[in-house]
Design an enzyme around this catalytic site. Structure first.
Site, short mmCIF file in Angstrom:
data_model
loop_
_atom_site.label_atom_id
_atom_site.label_comp_id
_atom_site.label_asym_id
_atom_site.label_seq_id
_atom_site.Cartn_x
_atom_site.Cartn_y
_atom_site.Cartn_z
CB SER A 149 -0.89 0.00 1.25
OG SER A 149 -1.51 1.28 1.43
CE1 TYR A 162 -3.65 -2.12 5.57
CE2 TYR A 162 -3.05 0.05 4.75
CZ TYR A 162 -3.48 -1.24 4.52
OH TYR A 162 -3.72 -1.66 3.24
#
Length: 246
Positions: A149, A162
């Site tokens: 990501s 995250y």
């Protein structure tokens, strides 16, 4: 002009294959006539995806294998790779795509949620690579693509676990690439921006879905990297919506 690599007959293991980006990647590889091994936690959903692929025009229904797998569990990952070897004898491509997200400010973040995010987005990448690599090393070729990501490089509020997991996975990708490049194994990190997937279902505030990438955008990128000529490697690729970070 260099000839693009062929994927027909290649054995591809895709984690997180039951929905979103993983499902799109599985369909893209099946369309390229690869043998696709689907891995995800929920057996029922995984079997549904496998059936969609088998009736969706793949040339050989036996080229689709579903293996329910918790990629954070050592024994489960071992069984995934062993099942693949039992059926197809080798592993050519590993797509590490599985991962979950829990969000909130650090001061309020539950330690169990932190562990879950790190395990699914970082530990799982290590485990799957570790147990897929022996087959690749034995045959003297292979490819590992870690779908990460943009959060690996950009700090987002309320996303500490995250961002930390994705940044760690990017570092792991670079270390792995340095370790196996001499053995003709290519390792790539794919860093998408916002993608319209079920990932956002539990996020109350999110960007405009219509401005996001689609899972197919990421899937096409992954397949194109695997089709690159053998004399080159793309080690990192960022795929963003046209408007950038949303």
């Amino acid at each position: 002009m260099s000839e693009m690599g062929r994927l027909d007959g290649k054995v591809v293991v895709v984690t997180g294959a039951s929905k979103g980006i993983g499902k799109a990647i599985a369909f893209a590889f099946a369309a390229a006539d690869a043998k696709v091994v689907l891995a995800a936690r929920t057996r029922e959903t995984l079997e549904q995806v496998a059936e969609e692929l088998r009736v969706g025009g793949v040339s050989n229904p036996d080229s689709i294998l579903a293996v329910p797998t918790d990629v954070t569990n050592v024994d489960a990952v071992k069984q995934l790779i062993q099942r693949t070897l039992d059926v197809y004898q080798h592993v050519d491509i590993l797509i590490n795509n599985a991962g979950i997200g829990h969000f909130g400010p650090v001061v309020d973040f539950d330690p169990d949620d932190w562990d879950a995010v790190l395990n699914s987005n970082l530990k799982a990448v290590y485990l799957c690579a570790k147990y897929a690599l022996p087959s690749m090393l034995e045959q003297g070729s292979g490819q590992i693509i870690n779908v990460l990501s943009i959060a690996a490089k950009v700090a987002f509020q309320a996303s500490s676990a995250y961002c930390a997991a994705k940044a760690g996975a990017l570092a792991l990708t670079k270390v792995l690439a340095s370790e196996v490049r001499q053995q003709n194994i290519r390792v790539t990190a794919v860093l998408p921006g916002s993608v319209h997937t079920p990932f956002w279902d539990d996020v109350p505030e999110h960007p405009d879905f219509e401005q996001m990438l689609t899972p197919e955008h990421v899937a096409d990128t992954v397949v194109s990297v695997c089709q690159q000529p053998s004399g080159m490697v793309t080690e990192e690729i960022v795929v963003m919506p046209p408007l950038g970070i949303l």
